[in-house]
Motif scaffolding. Structure first.
Motif, PDB file in Angstrom:
ATOM      1  N   ASP A   1       0.838  -1.342  -0.013  1.00 31.17           N
ATOM      2  CA  ASP A   1      -0.151  -0.048  -0.039  1.00 31.17           C
ATOM      3  C   ASP A   1       0.941   1.236   0.032  1.00 31.17           C
ATOM      4  N   GLY A   2       1.951   1.231  -0.804  1.00 32.28           N
ATOM      5  CA  GLY A   2       3.028   2.370  -0.985  1.00 32.28           C
ATOM      6  C   GLY A   2       3.814   2.538   0.163  1.00 32.28           C
ATOM      7  N   ALA A   3       3.853   1.756   1.236  1.00 28.35           N
ATOM      8  CA  ALA A   3       4.687   1.939   2.429  1.00 28.35           C
ATOM      9  C   ALA A   3       5.726   0.845   2.591  1.00 28.35           C
ATOM     10  N   PRO A   4       6.909   1.051   2.817  1.00 28.62           N
ATOM     11  CA  PRO A   4       8.073   0.087   3.149  1.00 28.62           C
ATOM     12  C   PRO A   4       7.435  -0.925   4.133  1.00 28.62           C
ATOM     13  N   VAL A   5       7.574  -2.130   4.009  1.00 34.32           N
ATOM     14  CA  VAL A   5       7.024  -3.038   5.278  1.00 34.32           C
ATOM     15  C   VAL A   5       8.501  -4.107   5.814  1.00 34.32           C
ATOM     16  N   VAL A   6       9.358  -4.292   4.800  1.00 32.42           N
ATOM     17  CA  VAL A   6      10.323  -5.230   5.088  1.00 32.42           C
ATOM     18  C   VAL A   6      11.624  -4.847   4.451  1.00 32.42           C
ATOM     19  N   ALA A   7      12.856  -5.044   5.023  1.00 30.54           N
ATOM     20  CA  ALA A   7      14.207  -4.712   4.461  1.00 30.54           C
ATOM     21  C   ALA A   7      14.555  -6.154   4.752  1.00 30.54           C
TER      22      ALA A   7
END
Length: 576
Positions: free
Chosen positions: A455-461
């Motif tokens: 949804d347009g947001a980083p969630v995992v690196a």
């Protein structure tokens, strides 16, 4: 939350976060610590590719920390020296070092801490010592005769008290002095201006010391004493550009990777192929059919990498779009049958002829210090690159994969305590290759961090060391978490596997057409089933493949998570 391949780097990053620093301050602190605690796996003279996601930006950006070939490194120059392939060790194998410049540029643009505060962790460890790990002790022991006979400056750094044993304190006062000099130079100015002055010091007097030393002939991987060609001008002209990432949506998640000068698009291609395969077949990494289909998809994507990826001529937009298109991935998926494929099978790109790389036989061996210290064909982990992931309280993300410049690359530079890298061994001395050696152009790198968005947001690196295995092991993580519903640590702990039916990016450039390495925890029934399908299976010990780490953030409530690799006992995740 911070996670990395070494607990001391994770500890440094977490300390920065606890004391109010942001993800960029923390990741840089960890990056410089990794130079000290894992010198057999990375160093200041190496490379670093990162994906960063500042909260004020809508899209993550790629930090292109892969340095180019020096001006004096060309096919013609190497051929005039009687070389038919790029060397695997010695200064002629070195791209322009970009690791330090990359970390400093990230700090300059996005950090909040003074440089001296960021570097204090690495300075302390280099000055006062770190406990020698079993792998580090093994590498130094292996290299010791070579150091004493051919690279005495390296012996002066790593053999001061003889060959170290596990647990012995390893010190590097020369590198500590370099970092102290950078910190003192930066302290004379404001934060940003100070970092710029430190960068000037690195590309000025420090670069001149490096260039002057490697101009003296020294032993290379072919057994001949040769001089390097890197100059202070190469350092001065280095830039660390930012690029927009490549993104593929897979089962509702946006997978973010670096461009075609890296191996990153391999993961995107494999996901595109498996998205089609999964409509009618298994893509479960725990089953015979799933492992078979995943392996075959990766072989197809890797063949395209060797045939079309590279920075030597640039990858035309048409080629990039074609290789990642749903139609092309569907065509590639239809090539997967119930039997293990043999042969090199790149796809067809209209108007472009695929490069067919020559591959050495799997029994070819190299001289001391050659290749990447990665996972052997028999599955034995000899070490590899490094990785660090960080997310802070504000939602800034970093996924970084430092590598190169390991202590077995080339002689240590006197007074600096580190050596150059060997990334040019990934180039071909063939102008028809998309990754041909060319002055000023980046070699195609294996460094391949990953970021996930929803949804347009980083969630995992996330990411892992491992040369040509990096995207293979990350693919398994994604299939297990995104499709299989595994928790992150559960996915990292699960049995890993990878194919060796790809042209190795590192000397001696072997390819085993049906090769497949699996951890024995997959079970004997699975191994037998894979062999029945025609795979040449090598069974590795149960906790030997993959060194993944990750951090994550739930945008809805800000809750953080992290996971790290248990294999080898050094990876660690920490946070609160």
């Amino acid at each position: 939350m911070a996670a990395s391949t070494h607990w001391m780097a994770t500890g440094a990053a977490q300390s920065v976060l606890e004391r109010g620093g942001n993800a960029f301050d923390a990741a840089a602190a960890a990056g410089f610590v990794l130079h000290v605690v894992e010198p057999h796996l990375n160093g200041p003279g190496g490379d670093m590719v990162a994906i960063i996601a500042p909260v004020q930006r809508d899209v993550p950006e790629i930090v292109v920390g892969q340095g180019p070939a020096p001006r004096g490194a060309s096919i013609e120059a190497f051929a005039a020296m009687g070389m038919t392939e790029a060397p695997a060790a010695g200064a002629l194998a070195a791209a322009v070092p970009a690791a330090v410049e990359s970390w400093l540029s990230i700090l300059e643009e996005h950090g909040t801490w003074e440089l001296a505060d960021v570097l204090v962790y690495a300075i302390d460890y280099a000055r006062n010592g770190i406990p020698c790990s079993p792998k580090l002790a093994g590498v130094i022991e292996t290299m010791a005769p070579h150091f004493r006979e051919h690279w005495p400056t390296s012996a002066a750094v790593w053999l001061t008290d003889g060959v170290p044993s596990e647990g012995d304190l390893i010190r590097n006062p020369a590198y500590a002095a370099v970092l102290e000099q950078l910190a003192e130079t930066a302290a004379a100015e404001s934060r940003v201006a100070g970092i710029r002055r430190a960068r000037d010091l690195w590309r000025g007097p420090i670069a001149e010391s490096i260039a002057a030393f490697v101009a003296t002939p020294h032993r290379h991987s072919d057994g001949i004493d040769r001089a390097g060609v890197i100059t202070a001008r190469d350092f001065a002209e280095l830039t660390v550009p930012r690029e927009a990432p490549l993104v593929r949506k897979f089962r509702g998640v946006d997978v973010v990777k670096a461009g075609f000068w890296s191996s990153g698009p391999v993961l995107l291609q494999a996901l595109g192929i498996l998205d089609v395969v999964g409509e009618s077949g298994s893509i479960d990494p725990s089953t015979v059919e799933g492992i078979h289909n995943i392996t075959e998809a990766m072989k197809l994507a890797m063949a395209d990498r060797d045939a079309y990826y590279g920075d030597a001529y640039g990858v035309p937009e048409f080629v990039r779009d074609h290789l990642l298109s749903p139609e092309y991935c569907a065509d590639r998926a239809r090539l997967i049958t119930g039997e293990a494929s043999a042969g090199f099978r790149p796809g067809a790109v209209p108007g472009h002829r695929p490069f067919i790389p020559p591959a050495a036989t799997p029994d070819r061996t190299g001289s001391i210090g050659t290749g990447e210290p990665t996972v052997a064909r028999n599955g034995e982990t000899r070490g590899d690159t490094c990785h660090v992931d960080v997310v802070d309280r504000w939602g800034n993300f970093v996924s970084a994969t430092p590598s190169g410049g390991w202590l077995q690359s080339s002689p240590a530079i006197p007074g600096l305590g580190f050596c150059l890298g060997t990334r040019l061994q990934m180039t071909w001395l063939d102008p028809a290759a998309p990754s041909a050696l060319m002055p000023g152009r980046r070699p195609r790198t294996t460094l391949s961090p990953t970021m996930l968005m929803a949804d347009g947001a980083p969630v995992v690196a996330l990411g892992t060391p491992g040369g040509d295995q990096q995207d293979q092991w990350q693919l398994l993580y994604l299939l297990r978490t995104v499709v299989g519903g595994y928790a992150p640590q559960e996915a990292i702990d699960a049995p890993m596997f990878h194919t060796t039916a790809v042209t190795s990016s590192f000397w001696p450039r072997v390819r085993s057409e049906r090769g497949l390495v699996v951890e024995d925890r997959v079970g004997s029934d699975v191994v037998d089933g894979l062999r029945e399908r025609g795979h040449d299976v090598t069974v590795s010990s149960g906790w030997s493949l993959g060194r993944l780490s990750m951090v994550g953030r739930d945008p809805s409530n800000g809750m953080l998570c992290g996971a790290a690799n248990p294999r080898g006992g050094l990876g660690y995740a920490a946070g609160r």
